[in-house]
Write a protein that holds these residues in place. Structure first.
Motif, mmCIF file in Angstrom:
data_model
loop_
_atom_site.group_PDB
_atom_site.id
_atom_site.type_symbol
_atom_site.label_atom_id
_atom_site.label_comp_id
_atom_site.label_asym_id
_atom_site.label_seq_id
_atom_site.Cartn_x
_atom_site.Cartn_y
_atom_site.Cartn_z
ATOM 1 N N PRO A 145 1.906 -45.160 -14.011
ATOM 2 C CA PRO A 145 2.554 -45.670 -12.785
ATOM 3 C C PRO A 145 4.062 -45.878 -12.947
ATOM 4 C CG PRO A 145 0.492 -46.800 -13.146
ATOM 5 C CD PRO A 145 0.746 -45.989 -14.376
ATOM 6 N N PHE A 146 4.509 -46.277 -14.139
ATOM 7 C CA PHE A 146 5.945 -46.464 -14.357
ATOM 8 C C PHE A 146 6.653 -45.115 -14.436
ATOM 9 C CE2 PHE A 146 3.765 -50.139 -16.231
ATOM 10 C CZ PHE A 146 4.365 -51.159 -15.512
ATOM 11 N N TYR A 147 6.013 -44.142 -15.098
ATOM 12 C CA TYR A 147 6.581 -42.795 -15.124
ATOM 13 C C TYR A 147 6.681 -42.240 -13.701
ATOM 14 C CZ TYR A 147 5.136 -43.051 -20.064
ATOM 15 O OH TYR A 147 4.942 -43.436 -21.360
ATOM 16 N N PHE A 148 5.664 -42.509 -12.903
ATOM 17 C CA PHE A 148 5.656 -42.027 -11.521
ATOM 18 C C PHE A 148 6.843 -42.589 -10.750
ATOM 19 C CE2 PHE A 148 4.750 -43.263 -7.159
ATOM 20 C CZ PHE A 148 4.545 -42.021 -6.565
ATOM 21 N N GLN B 45 1.912 -45.810 -3.686
ATOM 22 C CA GLN B 45 1.304 -44.762 -4.502
ATOM 23 C C GLN B 45 1.230 -45.168 -5.973
ATOM 24 O OE1 GLN B 45 3.665 -41.200 -2.973
ATOM 25 N NE2 GLN B 45 1.593 -40.360 -3.133
ATOM 26 N N ALA B 46 2.256 -45.840 -6.454
ATOM 27 C CA ALA B 46 2.213 -46.325 -7.838
ATOM 28 C C ALA B 46 1.076 -47.320 -8.013
ATOM 29 C CB ALA B 46 3.551 -46.965 -8.207
ATOM 30 N N PRO C 6 -8.284 -36.095 -15.961
ATOM 31 C CA PRO C 6 -8.174 -36.504 -14.552
ATOM 32 C C PRO C 6 -7.013 -37.458 -14.296
ATOM 33 C CG PRO C 6 -10.465 -36.548 -15.263
ATOM 34 C CD PRO C 6 -9.640 -36.308 -16.489
ATOM 35 N N ARG C 7 -6.710 -38.317 -15.259
ATOM 36 C CA ARG C 7 -5.592 -39.249 -15.080
ATOM 37 C C ARG C 7 -4.265 -38.482 -14.926
ATOM 38 N NH1 ARG C 7 -6.141 -44.797 -18.354
ATOM 39 N NH2 ARG C 7 -8.244 -45.390 -17.715
ATOM 40 N N LEU C 8 -4.052 -37.497 -15.794
ATOM 41 C CA LEU C 8 -2.804 -36.735 -15.726
ATOM 42 C C LEU C 8 -2.733 -35.899 -14.455
ATOM 43 C CD1 LEU C 8 -2.468 -35.611 -19.454
ATOM 44 C CD2 LEU C 8 -1.014 -37.236 -18.232
ATOM 45 N N LEU C 9 -3.851 -35.282 -14.048
ATOM 46 C CA LEU C 9 -3.835 -34.477 -12.831
ATOM 47 C C LEU C 9 -3.590 -35.353 -11.614
ATOM 48 C CD1 LEU C 9 -4.145 -31.809 -11.379
ATOM 49 C CD2 LEU C 9 -6.622 -32.178 -11.335
ATOM 50 N N TYR C 10 -4.211 -36.518 -11.545
ATOM 51 C CA TYR C 10 -3.978 -37.400 -10.402
ATOM 52 C C TYR C 10 -2.532 -37.869 -10.371
ATOM 53 C CZ TYR C 10 -4.962 -40.837 -6.780
ATOM 54 O OH TYR C 10 -4.961 -41.541 -5.601
ATOM 55 N N PHE C 11 -1.960 -38.115 -11.541
ATOM 56 C CA PHE C 11 -0.543 -38.478 -11.632
ATOM 57 C C PHE C 11 0.330 -37.364 -11.059
ATOM 58 C CE2 PHE C 11 3.231 -37.608 -14.283
ATOM 59 C CZ PHE C 11 4.030 -38.675 -13.913
ATOM 60 N N LEU C 12 0.061 -36.107 -11.442
ATOM 61 C CA LEU C 12 0.875 -34.983 -10.993
ATOM 62 C C LEU C 12 0.738 -34.756 -9.488
ATOM 63 C CD1 LEU C 12 0.300 -32.467 -13.926
ATOM 64 C CD2 LEU C 12 2.406 -33.722 -13.393
#
Length: 387
Positions: free
Chosen positions: A9-12, A88-89, A111-117
């Motif tokens: 979430p912080f990267y986002f 969204q974060a 799935p975590r990385l894909l949802y982030f992207l």
């Protein structure tokens, strides 16, 4: 080096800040509804000065942003994009939390990385306000799975007051919880929602009734039902000047339905009830799969579809389905919706609905089958925690 996905979430937020700062304002507005939201906010107070097709929470929030921006559109746009990015974060953080609840520990990194992207790059997240009800839906699910029934109901009430869709998550409550606890969550969700609408009705009956009734006259759009009805438009309403006339909200739009929605609603309800009665009760993974199945049934019934609604399906697809299959389904849904809007419809290529609508409908049928398979695949708990 191990990637700590809990920091996503912080990267986002950092990436979205860079993205927002780099884009020109017109590029940020893109093909979304930021202009529409600003125009509505400029009319005055929703449900009092004019009718609006949305539940009250977002229109009131939008009006406050308009006043905070001093009526300056560029300031309003940036405030709204930042607000939606924060939502969204929060939704991403809740997705990670749900992934941990369903699979233990750090959950599944894929799935975590894909949802982030997808959360970062998919423009539906700031073109429309759907990240807000998605946030409330995921919060309600988290609290349901953590045994916090009334707070879960209150979160879903906030979602329903933004967009009615989060109330579908009550199906997970009735699937997962004993009737008494499910009733508590349902009473909190429906009670708060009804109370807010009742207060609005007492204060402004005409505009409140017009706002509530506006969707009924909207007709069908972007679904198989719309193709059957001969409606090849989108779900947009008419000129802003009509917003001051309560009677205009109830005027039918487009061609009348060939198949009455109430008839298909009965059939969809019977199907959902039959599946509910047939299935054994299970744990959180099974409840998430049941919610996904309920979403598919609802969307196959719905007279309308808006491409940004894929935001409600994405977290459920990636939480429930196996990693590779879930990733494939998520990416395919996104591509079909992007083909529809903005690639085709924004260029007035409405004939493209004959391609995208059947494709999406087939995907929904396939997704319903996959959620059903997941329900059978997950080992059900022999009993559900009692009061």
């Amino acid at each position: 080096m191990k990637l700590h996905t809990r920091h996503l979430p912080f990267y986002f937020l950092f990436a979205r800040l860079l993205f927002t700062a780099a884009l020109p304002l017109e590029g940020l507005r893109g093909y979304g509804d930021l202009q529409h939201f600003f125009n509505l906010a400029a009319l005055g107070w929703p449900y009092f000065d004019f009718w609006v097709e949305f539940p009250p929470l977002f229109p009131f929030f939008s009006r406050l942003l308009y006043l905070l921006a001093g009526g300056q559109q560029h300031v309003y746009d940036y405030l709204l994009v930042i607000s939606l990015s924060l939502a969204q974060a929060g939704g991403l953080a809740l997705f990670l939390r749900l992934d941990g609840l369903l699979y233990g520990g750090e959950g599944r990194p894929g799935p975590r990385l894909l949802y982030f992207l997808l959360t970062l790059c998919l423009a539906y997240g700031w073109w429309y306000f759907d990240p807000l009800p998605v946030l409330f839906m995921l919060l309600g699910l988290c609290w349901l799975f953590e045994g916090r029934d009334v707070p879960a109901g209150l979160a879903l009430a906030a979602g329903a007051l933004t967009k009615l869709f989060p109330l579908l998550a009550l199906s997970a409550a009735w699937y997962r919880l004993p009737p008494r606890r499910a009733l508590r969550a349902t009473a909190a969700a429906l009670g708060v929602t009804a109370l807010v609408y009742a207060l609005l009705y007492v204060a402004s009956p005409e505009m409140t009734l017009a706002s509530l009734g506006s969707q009924a006259g909207k007709g069908s759009w972007e679904t198989v039902w719309a193709l059957l009805d001969g409606n090849l438009g989108t779900g947009n309403f008419g000129p802003l000047a009509e917003r001051f006339d309560p009677a205009a909200a109830l005027q039918p739009q487009g061609n009348p339905p060939v198949v009455p929605p109430w008839l298909t609603l009965i059939l969809a309800g019977l199907l959902g009830l039959g599946l509910y009665l047939r299935l054994p009760r299970g744990g959180p993974r099974s409840a998430a799969a049941f919610l996904g199945l309920a979403w598919c049934i609802f969307l196959l019934w719905s007279p309308g579809w808006s491409p940004q609604w894929v935001l409600y399906l994405l977290p459920l697809i990636m939480l429930v389905l196996p990693e590779k299959l879930g990733s494939l389904m998520a990416v395919t849904f996104v591509l079909v919706n992007l083909l529809e809007w903005p690639l085709l419809l924004s260029r007035s290529l409405n004939w493209g609905l004959w391609l995208t609508v059947p494709l999406r409908s087939l995907l929904l049928v396939l997704l319903a089958a996959l959620f059903w398979d997941s329900l059978r695949r997950f080992t059900p708990h022999p009993s559900v925690e009692a009061d």
